[in-house]
Scaffold this active site. Structure first.
Site, PDB file in Angstrom:
ATOM      1  N   ASP A 197      -1.524  -0.603   6.103  1.00  9.42           N
ATOM      2  CA  ASP A 197      -1.716  -0.161   7.380  1.00  9.42           C
ATOM      3  C   ASP A 197      -2.907   0.221   7.816  1.00  9.42           C
ATOM      4  OD1 ASP A 197      -1.182   3.362   7.469  1.00  9.42           O
ATOM      5  OD2 ASP A 197      -1.517   2.171   5.692  1.00  9.42           O
ATOM      6  N   ASP A 200      -7.090  -1.620   4.251  1.00  9.32           N
ATOM      7  CA  ASP A 200      -6.116  -2.863   3.966  1.00  9.32           C
ATOM      8  C   ASP A 200      -6.298  -4.214   4.599  1.00  9.32           C
ATOM      9  OD1 ASP A 200      -4.756  -1.130   2.462  1.00  9.32           O
ATOM     10  OD2 ASP A 200      -3.436  -0.273   4.052  1.00  9.32           O
ATOM     11  N   ASP A 236       0.861  -1.167  -0.107  1.00  6.60           N
ATOM     12  CA  ASP A 236      -0.160   0.062  -0.138  1.00  6.60           C
ATOM     13  C   ASP A 236       0.953   1.271  -0.110  1.00  6.60           C
ATOM     14  OD1 ASP A 236      -2.268   1.603   0.552  1.00  6.60           O
ATOM     15  OD2 ASP A 236      -1.516   1.956   2.540  1.00  6.60           O
TER      16      ASP A 236
END
Length: 641
Positions: A534, A538, A341
């Site tokens: 995080d 996610d 990410d």
């Protein structure tokens, strides 16, 4: 050294001393007892001395074997050692032979067990250092006095005081004071960090220099320290394929060798008597069977494999990498694809204003209008505008705030129509706008229906992000991919600056899961895919990947819960470190399996044909176990990987 280990060490030294002393007592000295007491008195006194020594060193093994038989769990290493040594003692009585072998087998087995206990203790001490982060109390201020209470009793929103040298017991925000915080037990980072009013602090840190007044934001059970302890305590319950294989192998192998030893003791003498017309030589074949039993003991495998994983998890925790189970350590070692990410993972997730362009009014005034228009939003972009404005927001100046999803906001500020958002908002309002040559999030501003300029906001890349990608490539990762909801231009620029192989931008949370599904389909061979994230959004992707890695310090609770591995200091360079730790651990596991099996089967063959004696059996069992345990301890040393 624990009390139990000290007692075992005393038993080992006492038994070894008695055994050594008995070797210096000649047979003639025992034979003199026959003259003064009764026939064969010396023989029985000699046997009694060795028997006492045998019980000193082996009583706990005999007790475990008896308990196993009682519970119908017969075939374990205690049973094998008990049968082999009792059989060797019985043979020595029958032949008036040497009791040394039986005692030596038990003595060296216990030395091996002591080494194993020491190694496990060393691994546990690494993890218990982490367990030291558990706070014993929290200082709650009541009526001007500090009261020490159980952290479990502190409610969200309570004011707690942390004095120099004390642990932060519960996650919260500093409302008064400043201090240097030592977070080495959590993150492996030795340098303290400065904390001041307004900073969030996580439980487990130690205040080094100042007194802090903290308003708690979580209950103790939900705090970082509780979650970490829960992860570590439950790690051993999640076993790797290698451990499962060894457990299944031992369940089949142990009874098989017991029956093989029984066959070796009975069949050859019977065949010699009935079909070959030779003497049975019962003593020879029983001795070979007992030797076979000692050699066959699967201690090296049963002990060293779980110990290797346990030490690997302990070594990783020292470096600020929490692994939830040895199965995840094994999967991590096979990682060939890493998907990231962007925001909060490769970047700090802290947006800053770094440019104002084409402004038709003063820059400060444009920023003021933007901050007031965005004052009702908790979005990171809005927060960055408010931080850049730097003054207290007077909400009475703002009314009629309207958020247009995915575009921006409109509001009346001091009676003026203000619009703040992306190019889509400008198109929606039919206001001509200026494109920006800089990469970042562009907030276009319109005041009174006319274009007033734009503000450039960009995320800050973490200091080690570029080095993290380079280290992953060195560690054998074939492909790095970044997924983000950001605009293509921003995503491409970040990916290019970091050296990431592929980037997919403008993705919704569901699109990220879909993209990971696609990558899982196209990856080759046994290579595993890791996802690093995080945020709350996610969590589904972390669950779907072969291995999920979450940022633990600033990551969301949902991401930490869904992940298999947690990086406690949010530093992406630790991903490569975690992979190297897992590969070292797996290398040592395979070394121990190979060494143990090769030596075992070679010595079993030699024992069956009568070439191997009880001393070679001791090496094949205890010697290999000690070597395997010492090799497993190497998993703890991961600092220089």
């Amino acid at each position: 050294m624990t009390k139990k280990q000290r007692v075992m060490m005393i038993r080992i030294l006492l038994s070894a001393g008695i055994l050594l002393a008995l070797q210096f007592v000649s047979a003639e000295m025992f034979d003199t007892a026959d003259k003064y007491l009764f026939p064969f008195a010396g023989r029985w006194i000699r046997f009694a001395c060795y028997l006492i020594n045998y019980f000193i060193i082996g009583y706990d093994i005999l007790r475990k074997a008896a308990k196993g038989i009682r519970n119908r769990q017969v075939f374990d290493e205690s049973f094998l050692m008990a049968v082999a040594t009792i059989g060797a003692m019985a043979l020595a009585i029958y032949e008036n032979g040497d009791y040394l072998e039986a005692i030596a087998v038990m003595l060296f087995y216990q030395i091996g067990e002591w080494f194993q206990g020491y190694a496990v203790g060393k691994s546990r001490r690494n993890i218990s250092n982490l367990m030291d982060i558990r706070p014993d109390y929290a200082n709650v201020e009541r009526n001007g006095k500090l009261e020490q209470v159980d952290p479990d009793e502190v409610e969200i929103g309570s004011m707690i005081v942390v004095q120099p040298g004390e642990k932060v017991p519960i996650d919260g925000m500093i409302v008064e004071g400043a201090s240097s915080l030592n977070a080495s037990a959590l993150t492996g980072e030795s340098l303290p960090r400065e904390a001041k009013v307004g900073d969030e602090v996580i439980s487990g840190c130690i205040s080094m220099t100042g007194v802090l007044k903290i308003q708690t934001t979580k209950e103790f059970g939900e705090s970082t320290v509780s979650k970490i302890l829960d992860l570590v305590e439950n790690a051993s319950s999640r076993k790797s394929k290698s451990e499962d294989f060894i457990s299944k192998f031992a369940k089949v192998y142990t009874p098989a060798v017991c029956y093989a030893a029984l066959a070796l003791a009975l069949l050859p003498p019977v065949v010699r008597m009935l079909f070959m017309g030779l003497s049975a030589d019962w003593g020879v074949w029983i001795y070979r069977a007992l030797t076979f039993l000692v050699i066959s003991c699967p201690c090296a495998l049963v002990i060293s494999i779980p110990l290797s994983f346990f030490a690997g998890i302990g070594g990783a925790s020292k470096e600020g990498v929490l692994v939830k189970g040895s199965n995840y350590l094994e999967i991590l070692s096979q990682t060939r694809y890493v998907v990231f990410d962007k925001t909060g993972t490769m970047t700090k997730g802290v947006f800053e204003v770094n440019g104002i362009h084409h402004s038709t009014i003063e820059n400060e005034k444009l920023l003021e209008y933007a901050a007031l228009a965005e004052s009702a939003s908790s979005h990171p972009i809005s927060k960055s505008l408010q931080r850049a404005y730097g003054k207290e927001i007077d909400r009475t100046r703002v009314r009629d705030i309207q958020e247009i999803s995915g575009n921006g906001v409109t509001a009346k500020v001091d009676g003026m129509e203000v619009a703040a958002g992306n190019d889509k908002l400008m198109k929606h309002l039919n206001i001509p706008y200026q494109d920006c040559h800089q990469t970042g999030t562009i907030i276009h501003m319109a005041i009174g229906g006319k274009y007033a300029g734009h503000i450039v906001i960009s995320d800050i890349i973490k200091p080690h992000s570029k080095a993290a990608i380079a280290e992953l490539k060195k560690a054998g990762v074939e492909r790095s991919v970044m997924l983000t909801g950001d605009a293509k231009k921003v995503a491409d620029q970040v990916a290019a600056s970091l050296g990431i192989d592929e980037v997919y931008s403008e993705l919704l949370p569901a699109d990220k899961v879909e993209k990971v599904e696609e990558l899982l389909q196209v990856k080759s061979g046994k290579g595993k895919l890791a996802f690093v994230g995080d945020g709350v959004n996610d969590a589904p992707v972390l669950s779907r990947a072969d291995i999920g890695i979450a940022m633990g310090a600033m990551g969301s609770d949902a991401a930490i819960e869904a992940a298999d591995i947690v990086l406690m200091d949010d530093d992406p360079i630790k991903i490569a470190k975690a992979i190297k730790i897992s590969r070292k651990c797996l290398r040592i596991v395979y070394q121990n399996i190979s060494m143990a099996l090769v030596v075992k089967f070679a010595c079993l063959a030699l024992g069956a044909v009568g070439i191997a004696n009880m001393y070679l059996a001791i090496f094949a069992d205890v010697g290999v176990m000690i070597l395997a345990v010492l090799n497993a301890i190497r998993c703890l040393f991961v600092k220089k990987l």
